[in-house]
Design an enzyme around this catalytic site. Structure first.
Site, PDB file in Angstrom:
ATOM      1  N   ARG A 197      33.973  52.544  34.004  1.00 36.03           N
ATOM      2  CA  ARG A 197      34.445  53.177  34.236  1.00 36.03           C
ATOM      3  C   ARG A 197      35.111  53.598  32.603  1.00 36.03           C
ATOM      4  O   ARG A 197      34.913  52.832  31.607  1.00 36.03           O
ATOM      5  CB  ARG A 197      36.281  51.958  35.162  1.00 36.03           C
ATOM      6  CG  ARG A 197      36.399  50.428  34.786  1.00 36.03           C
ATOM      7  CD  ARG A 197      37.211  50.466  35.226  1.00 36.03           C
ATOM      8  NE  ARG A 197      37.330  48.584  34.611  1.00 36.03           N
ATOM      9  CZ  ARG A 197      38.013  47.221  35.004  1.00 36.03           C
ATOM     10  NH1 ARG A 197      38.289  47.641  36.303  1.00 36.03           N
ATOM     11  NH2 ARG A 197      38.376  46.472  34.082  1.00 36.03           N
ATOM     12  N   ASP A 249      26.426  49.009  34.159  1.00 35.24           N
ATOM     13  CA  ASP A 249      27.895  48.086  34.532  1.00 35.24           C
ATOM     14  C   ASP A 249      27.724  46.735  35.338  1.00 35.24           C
ATOM     15  O   ASP A 249      26.658  47.107  36.128  1.00 35.24           O
ATOM     16  CB  ASP A 249      29.056  49.151  34.707  1.00 35.24           C
ATOM     17  CG  ASP A 249      30.169  48.176  34.821  1.00 35.24           C
ATOM     18  OD1 ASP A 249      30.628  49.290  33.790  1.00 35.24           O
ATOM     19  OD2 ASP A 249      30.724  47.390  34.972  1.00 35.24           O
ATOM     20  N   TYR A 308      38.876  36.080  22.098  1.00 35.12           N
ATOM     21  CA  TYR A 308      38.752  37.816  22.292  1.00 35.12           C
ATOM     22  C   TYR A 308      38.484  38.287  20.586  1.00 35.12           C
ATOM     23  O   TYR A 308      37.250  38.752  19.917  1.00 35.12           O
ATOM     24  CB  TYR A 308      39.342  38.229  22.613  1.00 35.12           C
ATOM     25  CG  TYR A 308      39.168  39.713  22.454  1.00 35.12           C
ATOM     26  CD1 TYR A 308      38.357  40.435  23.637  1.00 35.12           C
ATOM     27  CD2 TYR A 308      40.510  40.784  21.805  1.00 35.12           C
ATOM     28  CE1 TYR A 308      38.480  41.719  23.689  1.00 35.12           C
ATOM     29  CE2 TYR A 308      40.305  41.764  21.968  1.00 35.12           C
ATOM     30  CZ  TYR A 308      39.256  43.135  22.723  1.00 35.12           C
ATOM     31  OH  TYR A 308      38.787  44.284  22.736  1.00 35.12           O
TER      32      TYR A 308
HETATM   33  N1  NAD Z   1      42.208  49.143  26.429  1.00 34.84           N
HETATM   34  C1  NAD Z   1      42.046  48.200  25.179  1.00 34.84           C
HETATM   35  O1  NAD Z   1      43.111  48.014  24.975  1.00 34.84           O
HETATM   36  C2  NAD Z   1      41.159  48.367  24.258  1.00 34.84           C
HETATM   37  C3  NAD Z   1      41.018  48.057  22.609  1.00 34.84           C
HETATM   38  C4  NAD Z   1      40.606  47.816  21.606  1.00 34.84           C
HETATM   39  C5  NAD Z   1      39.143  47.320  22.105  1.00 34.84           C
HETATM   40  N2  NAD Z   1      38.708  47.227  23.890  1.00 34.84           N
HETATM   41  C6  NAD Z   1      37.063  47.416  24.201  1.00 34.84           C
HETATM   42  O2  NAD Z   1      36.971  48.909  24.579  1.00 34.84           O
HETATM   43  C7  NAD Z   1      35.636  48.021  25.593  1.00 34.84           C
HETATM   44  C8  NAD Z   1      35.492  49.086  26.717  1.00 34.84           C
HETATM   45  O3  NAD Z   1      36.465  48.655  27.411  1.00 34.84           O
HETATM   46  P1  NAD Z   1      37.833  49.405  28.556  1.00 34.84           P
HETATM   47  O4  NAD Z   1      38.962  49.661  27.974  1.00 34.84           O
HETATM   48  O5  NAD Z   1      37.055  49.860  29.384  1.00 34.84           O
HETATM   49  O6  NAD Z   1      38.212  48.022  29.688  1.00 34.84           O
HETATM   50  P2  NAD Z   1      37.599  48.050  31.057  1.00 34.84           P
HETATM   51  O7  NAD Z   1      38.192  46.539  32.063  1.00 34.84           O
HETATM   52  O8  NAD Z   1      38.291  49.876  31.315  1.00 34.84           O
HETATM   53  O9  NAD Z   1      36.153  48.873  30.871  1.00 34.84           O
HETATM   54  C9  NAD Z   1      34.424  47.539  30.855  1.00 34.84           C
HETATM   55  C10 NAD Z   1      33.575  48.076  31.645  1.00 34.84           C
HETATM   56  O10 NAD Z   1      33.062  47.046  31.247  1.00 34.84           O
HETATM   57  C11 NAD Z   1      32.348  46.802  32.223  1.00 34.84           C
HETATM   58  N3  NAD Z   1      31.531  44.813  32.208  1.00 34.84           N
HETATM   59  C12 NAD Z   1      32.386  44.115  31.714  1.00 34.84           C
HETATM   60  N4  NAD Z   1      31.629  42.879  31.339  1.00 34.84           N
HETATM   61  C13 NAD Z   1      30.504  43.487  31.021  1.00 34.84           C
HETATM   62  C14 NAD Z   1      29.674  42.150  31.704  1.00 34.84           C
HETATM   63  N5  NAD Z   1      28.954  41.171  30.950  1.00 34.84           N
HETATM   64  N6  NAD Z   1      28.047  43.114  32.196  1.00 34.84           N
HETATM   65  C15 NAD Z   1      27.888  44.434  32.270  1.00 34.84           C
HETATM   66  N7  NAD Z   1      29.613  45.456  31.704  1.00 34.84           N
HETATM   67  C16 NAD Z   1      30.735  44.636  31.942  1.00 34.84           C
HETATM   68  C17 NAD Z   1      33.408  46.403  32.913  1.00 34.84           C
HETATM   69  O11 NAD Z   1      32.451  46.122  34.382  1.00 34.84           O
HETATM   70  C18 NAD Z   1      33.909  47.848  33.273  1.00 34.84           C
HETATM   71  O12 NAD Z   1      33.201  48.803  34.027  1.00 34.84           O
HETATM   72  C19 NAD Z   1      36.001  46.706  25.605  1.00 34.84           C
HETATM   73  O13 NAD Z   1      34.957  46.467  25.095  1.00 34.84           O
HETATM   74  C20 NAD Z   1      36.991  45.966  24.838  1.00 34.84           C
HETATM   75  O14 NAD Z   1      37.093  45.106  24.381  1.00 34.84           O
HETATM   76  C21 NAD Z   1      39.310  48.673  24.105  1.00 34.84           C
END
Ligand code: NAD
Length: 275
Positions: A20, A41, A173
């Site tokens: 996702r 995932d 984080y």
């Molecule tokens: N959303 C934000 O505002 C934001 C900002 C800066 C950075 N990020 C980074 O972007 C990346 C994606 O995050 P997102 O916003 O899509 O969040 P999200 O939670 O929607 O998606 C993260 C996905 O990673 C998977 N995941 C998490 N831990 C896992 C593990 N141990 N093994 C396998 N899969 C795992 C989850 O199941 C999920 O499907 C992350 O690294 C996050 O730190 C997000």
């Protein structure tokens, strides 16, 4: 389709956290650009302190159907990035099936809130294990077959604005996302001689389950001075950024259009880091 429309035709991409959010968007956009996709995932709870719901098997299945809708092949497995053997198995199977691996997006990550001296050892460890050790596991799984294939390639790590500017309320984080920068830049130097580029992307608020985590509001309610560390960007920031806009940067970094870039930190932050 011309080369310009499908700059990644014939290439294979491995994306972690593809069920996702940004990971799914990267899978779809890399496929649209011509790449076949391998994704993993956890599809379940990863960190007990997360204030937002875990991804599901159904969400990973939806990613599969979206990529197939782009006319590309996809292999999707329920594997946790903390499982090194699992990542190595998926990558080995993918190389056997597709014959190569060119693009890697180390995207899986978790975030939760708490002051550094108040979080538990478990809260610290779960975030470090996924966001930092998980990325190292990905590196360990993908680099040997990429070197063996001799095709060069592009590894893209997803850090955060919080990997360049440390902010209060989520120092654990931030520590992992700064660590991702160190992994990125060391690896870029080590892989230069193999023609493999390594760059990090630094999103700010992005419209995903993580980005919409309302548990952060309690932190701001308890410590109102922290809000100043989360300013708007230079561009209008009335909404969270669409994941597709981060994917624009990922597709660029995956393609030959970015061939001069390695060991670079690319913000996806509307200028927030300069405000
Ligand atoms: N959303 C934000 O505002 C934001 C900002 C800066 C950075 N990020 C980074 O972007 C990346 C994606 O995050 P997102 O916003 O899509 O969040 P999200 O939670 O929607 O998606 C993260 C996905 O990673 C998977 N995941 C998490 N831990 C896992 C593990 N141990 N093994 C396998 N899969 C795992 C989850 O199941 C999920 O499907 C992350 O690294 C996050 O730190 C997000």
């Amino acid at each position: 389709m011309t080369d310009t429309e499908q700059p990644l035709a014939g290439r294979v991409a491995y994306v972690t956290g593809g069920a996702r959010g940004q990971g799914r968007s990267h899978c779809v956009r890399l496929a649209r650009a011509g790449a076949d996709i391998v994704t993993i995932d956890a599809c379940g709870p990863v960190a007990a302190h997360n204030g937002y719901p875990p991804a599901t098997s159904e969400e990973l299945a939806e990613t599969v159907s979206l990529v197939e809708g782009e006319g590309r092949k996809i292999v999707a497995k329920e594997v946790d990035v903390r499982d090194l053997d699992g990542q190595q198995r998926v990558v080995a199977d993918a190389v056997e099936q597709f014959g190569r691996l060119d693009i890697v997006v180390a995207n899986a990550g978790v975030m939760n809130w708490g002051r550094l001296w108040e979080i538990s050892p478990q809260q610290w460890q779960e975030v470090v294990d996924t966001n930092l050790t998980g990325v190292w596991n990905t590196i360990k799984a993908v680099v040997p077959p990429m070197i063996d294939a001799g095709n060069g390639g592009s590894i893209i790590t997803i850090s955060s604005a919080a990997g360049i500017k440390a902010v209060p309320g989520c120092g654990h984080y931030c520590a992992t996302k700064f660590g991702v920068v160190a992994l990125t830049n060391s690896l870029a130097v080590e892989l230069g001689e193999y023609g493999i580029r390594v760059n990090s992307v630094h999103p700010y608020g992005t419209d995903t389950e993580m980005g919409n985590d309302t548990s952060m509001w309690q932190m701001f309610a308890d410590h109102q001075n922290y809000i100043h560390s989360f300013s708007p960007g230079a561009l209008p920031t009335d909404t969270l950024a669409a994941p597709d806009l981060v994917s624009d940067i990922v597709v660029f970094l995956a393609s030959d259009a970015s061939s001069l870039l390695t060991a670079a930190q690319i913000p996806a932050d509307k200028g927030y880091l300069k405000v």
